[in-house]
Each structure stands twice: as C-alpha cells, then as structure tokens.
Design a protein around this motif. Structure first.
Motif, mmCIF file in Angstrom:
data_model
loop_
_atom_site.group_PDB
_atom_site.id
_atom_site.type_symbol
_atom_site.label_atom_id
_atom_site.label_comp_id
_atom_site.label_asym_id
_atom_site.label_seq_id
_atom_site.Cartn_x
_atom_site.Cartn_y
_atom_site.Cartn_z
ATOM 1 N N LEU A 97 25.021 13.050 9.562
ATOM 2 C CA LEU A 97 23.984 13.959 10.035
ATOM 3 C C LEU A 97 24.029 15.302 9.306
ATOM 4 C CD1 LEU A 97 24.097 13.326 13.895
ATOM 5 C CD2 LEU A 97 22.250 12.697 12.329
ATOM 6 N N ARG A 98 25.218 15.718 8.907
ATOM 7 C CA ARG A 98 25.373 16.996 8.208
ATOM 8 C C ARG A 98 25.288 16.855 6.690
ATOM 9 N NH1 ARG A 98 30.484 19.531 11.697
ATOM 10 N NH2 ARG A 98 29.573 19.147 13.757
ATOM 11 N N GLY A 99 25.133 15.634 6.218
ATOM 12 C CA GLY A 99 25.039 15.412 4.777
ATOM 13 C C GLY A 99 26.320 15.731 4.036
ATOM 14 N N LEU A 100 27.464 15.522 4.687
ATOM 15 C CA LEU A 100 28.737 15.815 4.049
ATOM 16 C C LEU A 100 29.028 14.817 2.922
ATOM 17 C CD1 LEU A 100 30.940 16.638 7.184
ATOM 18 C CD2 LEU A 100 29.583 18.191 5.759
ATOM 19 N N ASP A 101 29.823 15.244 1.981
ATOM 20 C CA ASP A 101 30.153 14.429 0.814
ATOM 21 C C ASP A 101 30.818 13.125 1.253
ATOM 22 O OD1 ASP A 101 31.053 13.326 -1.554
ATOM 23 O OD2 ASP A 101 32.084 15.129 -2.256
ATOM 24 N N PRO A 102 30.239 11.970 0.920
ATOM 25 C CA PRO A 102 30.855 10.697 1.311
ATOM 26 C C PRO A 102 32.276 10.535 0.801
ATOM 27 C CG PRO A 102 28.590 10.339 0.631
ATOM 28 C CD PRO A 102 28.923 11.757 0.292
ATOM 29 N N ALA A 103 32.594 11.164 -0.322
ATOM 30 C CA ALA A 103 33.968 11.076 -0.829
ATOM 31 C C ALA A 103 34.952 11.715 0.142
ATOM 32 C CB ALA A 103 34.069 11.749 -2.198
ATOM 33 N N GLN A 104 34.544 12.801 0.784
ATOM 34 C CA GLN A 104 35.401 13.445 1.767
ATOM 35 C C GLN A 104 35.518 12.599 3.032
ATOM 36 O OE1 GLN A 104 37.253 16.348 1.390
ATOM 37 N NE2 GLN A 104 36.668 15.992 -0.736
ATOM 38 N N LEU A 134 18.032 11.418 4.362
ATOM 39 C CA LEU A 134 18.892 11.995 3.333
ATOM 40 C C LEU A 134 18.742 11.302 1.989
ATOM 41 C CD1 LEU A 134 22.138 12.711 5.388
ATOM 42 C CD2 LEU A 134 20.361 14.309 4.673
ATOM 43 N N GLY A 135 17.901 10.295 1.922
ATOM 44 C CA GLY A 135 17.611 9.671 0.644
ATOM 45 C C GLY A 135 18.445 8.436 0.361
ATOM 46 N N ARG A 136 17.943 7.640 -0.570
ATOM 47 C CA ARG A 136 18.569 6.357 -0.883
ATOM 48 C C ARG A 136 19.945 6.517 -1.507
ATOM 49 N NH1 ARG A 136 15.858 1.558 -4.640
ATOM 50 N NH2 ARG A 136 17.685 0.166 -4.625
ATOM 51 N N ASP A 137 20.089 7.438 -2.436
ATOM 52 C CA ASP A 137 21.366 7.590 -3.130
ATOM 53 C C ASP A 137 22.472 7.999 -2.157
ATOM 54 O OD1 ASP A 137 20.162 6.898 -5.486
ATOM 55 O OD2 ASP A 137 20.028 8.955 -6.262
ATOM 56 N N TYR A 138 22.165 8.981 -1.317
ATOM 57 C CA TYR A 138 23.165 9.402 -0.339
ATOM 58 C C TYR A 138 23.476 8.254 0.621
ATOM 59 C CZ TYR A 138 25.677 11.970 3.247
ATOM 60 O OH TYR A 138 26.637 12.392 4.128
ATOM 61 N N GLU A 140 23.311 5.018 0.220
ATOM 62 C CA GLU A 140 24.131 3.973 -0.388
ATOM 63 C C GLU A 140 25.587 4.426 -0.519
ATOM 64 O OE1 GLU A 140 22.236 2.971 -4.047
ATOM 65 O OE2 GLU A 140 20.710 1.707 -3.098
ATOM 66 N N ALA A 141 25.774 5.676 -0.923
ATOM 67 C CA ALA A 141 27.137 6.185 -1.072
ATOM 68 C C ALA A 141 27.850 6.280 0.275
ATOM 69 C CB ALA A 141 27.109 7.557 -1.749
ATOM 70 N N PHE A 142 27.131 6.734 1.282
ATOM 71 C CA PHE A 142 27.725 6.909 2.611
ATOM 72 C C PHE A 142 28.004 5.564 3.277
ATOM 73 C CE2 PHE A 142 27.458 7.448 7.211
ATOM 74 C CZ PHE A 142 28.286 8.527 7.432
ATOM 75 N N ASN A 143 27.051 4.666 3.224
ATOM 76 C CA ASN A 143 27.162 3.414 3.966
ATOM 77 C C ASN A 143 28.279 2.518 3.457
ATOM 78 O OD1 ASN A 143 24.977 4.353 5.415
ATOM 79 N ND2 ASN A 143 23.488 3.002 4.428
ATOM 80 N N THR A 144 28.645 2.678 2.191
ATOM 81 C CA THR A 144 29.712 1.834 1.642
ATOM 82 C C THR A 144 31.109 2.330 2.015
ATOM 83 O OG1 THR A 144 29.740 3.090 -0.447
ATOM 84 C CG2 THR A 144 28.302 1.148 -0.332
ATOM 85 N N VAL A 145 31.201 3.567 2.516
ATOM 86 C CA VAL A 145 32.511 4.137 2.835
ATOM 87 C C VAL A 145 33.268 3.271 3.837
ATOM 88 C CG1 VAL A 145 33.660 6.037 4.048
ATOM 89 C CG2 VAL A 145 31.956 6.525 2.283
ATOM 90 N N PHE A 146 32.611 2.883 4.907
ATOM 91 C CA PHE A 146 33.290 2.240 6.029
ATOM 92 C C PHE A 146 33.820 0.847 5.689
ATOM 93 C CE2 PHE A 146 30.342 5.455 7.373
ATOM 94 C CZ PHE A 146 31.102 6.228 8.237
ATOM 95 N N PRO A 147 32.990 -0.034 5.111
ATOM 96 C CA PRO A 147 33.549 -1.337 4.736
ATOM 97 C C PRO A 147 34.616 -1.235 3.653
ATOM 98 C CG PRO A 147 31.296 -1.107 3.920
ATOM 99 C CD PRO A 147 31.532 0.023 4.867
ATOM 100 N N GLU A 148 34.472 -0.283 2.735
ATOM 101 C CA GLU A 148 35.473 -0.127 1.678
ATOM 102 C C GLU A 148 36.821 0.310 2.246
ATOM 103 O OE1 GLU A 148 33.946 2.561 -1.218
ATOM 104 O OE2 GLU A 148 32.566 1.091 -2.091
ATOM 105 N N VAL A 149 36.808 1.275 3.152
ATOM 106 C CA VAL A 149 38.064 1.729 3.741
ATOM 107 C C VAL A 149 38.713 0.603 4.545
ATOM 108 C CG1 VAL A 149 39.125 3.338 5.371
ATOM 109 C CG2 VAL A 149 37.373 4.150 3.772
ATOM 110 N N ALA A 150 37.903 -0.130 5.297
ATOM 111 C CA ALA A 150 38.447 -1.241 6.084
ATOM 112 C C ALA A 150 39.097 -2.279 5.181
ATOM 113 C CB ALA A 150 37.345 -1.878 6.919
#
Length: 210
Positions: A97-104, A134-138, A140-150
C-alpha cells in the motif's frame, strides 16, 4: 500502537492430558481485527475453526495495525517470548500500500522467517498482492517476493491471505481493504487446510489433536 497478543475467545478447552500447540499469527490490521469485535478477529475465528476440527491450539494474535515487514521484524523478540510452536507470517500488505521497495520487503520477510526457524518454530507465509494502481512493473516485483522467500527458506506458502475476499464489497468494510466478520470467516475457511498442514509439521505425532 501496542501489539495485540491475545488468546482466541470461545474456543474449546484442551482435552485432559493434551497440550495445546501455540500458533502465532504475526501480521497487521488484517490479523489485529481492525474495526471488528475482538471475538471476530482472524486469530479468534481460526482458533475456533481449529477446535471444531479437533485440534487443541492456542492462537496468539500478534497483529499491529499499520505494521510493515520491517515493523514485524523489529518486534520478533517480543513475540517469541510467547514460545510459539508455529507461526503464520501475514505481513506485507502495508508494504504494498505504501509502495515500498520490494527488495526491502524480501529482506525483512526473509529475516523474519529465518529467525523463527532458528527458534524451531514451524512457519507458513501468507502472501499478499500489490494494489493494481501501482503499475505492472511494481506489481510483478512485489508479488514474486512471497513465493520466492517461501521457496528459498523451505516453509509452507499460502498464495494470497485475502483469497475469496479481496474486491468483494459484501465481504469488506467501507474502506474496501479490511474484511468484515463474514469476510474473516471466508479467509479462515480457505486457509484452514494449509494451517492444518502447518500444525502437522509442528506436531508430527498428532499429540495435540483429539
């Protein structure tokens, strides 16, 4: 805001000789029960559903409204003092919601999971999805965080915490973000099978089940 750490209300008492597992729900307003009666919050409804399914489980509500993955990471010492056997990590919605960096978000989520595992806590990540504005690029970057960490940490993964509830006006409060009590019931029903798998990992002998 102070951490809400409570035991579910109205759940079945442990059977004689059974030791209830302790399941931590580490999250934000979606787990804290924003604008809901205490007995309708997600952890309470989850404990009741688990009791109905024959599991002796104490569900600990470690939800803080407005919390991010960074905030959850910062209060791990406090919540681990409750000595949970298993944990659902349901953080990240406010990062999006805050548009924080997905890397963080990835860094903090990974640190949370690794810390829990180091304390021999079985973990499940409940994923979130980025707001479409927040746009497609954000997204895609955000949504992949959770499955990747798992995958990288070897923990259970539930793809979307708000599955079956998001974008349904009948199941959300007027802000369109937080579920109603009925919406929480849908969340619990959908996630319950995966939570039962988590409990099996925490209690392979089934000692806490009827």
């Amino acid at each position: 805001m102070a951490v809400v750490l409570t035991v579910g209300v109205g759940a079945a008492a442990p059977a004689a000789g059974a030791e209830a597992l302790r399941l931590l729900v580490l999250g934000d307003s979606l787990t804290a029960g924003y604008n809901l009666p205490q007995d309708k919050a997600f952890p309470v409804q989850l404990e009741e559903a688990l009791g109905d399914a024959g599991h002796e489980v104490t569900v600990l509500n470690a939800g803080v409204s407005g919390d991010t993955t960074a905030g959850g990471r910062a209060r791990l010492d406090w919540v681990l003092a409750e000595e949970p056997d298993a944990a659902i990590v349901a953080l990240g919605g406010n990062d999006g919601l805050r548009g924080l960096d997905p890397a963080q978000t990835r860094e903090h989520l990974t640190a949370i999971v690794r810390r829990l595992k180091s304390e021999e806590v079985q973990v499940m990540i409940a994923g979130m999805l980025a707001p479409p504005n927040l746009g497609r690029d954000y997204g895609e970057a955000f949504n992949t965080v959770f499955p990747e960490v798992a995958e990288r940490t070897g923990v259970l993964f539930y793809p979307f915490f708000l599955e079956g509830v998001a974008a349904d006006p009948a199941l959300n409060q007027s802000d369109g973000i937080h579920p109603t009590a009925e919406g929480v019931s849908v969340m619990v029903e959908n996630i319950l099978p995966k939570v039962e798998r988590l409990l099996e990992k925490a209690d392979p002998c089934g000692c806490s089940s009827d």
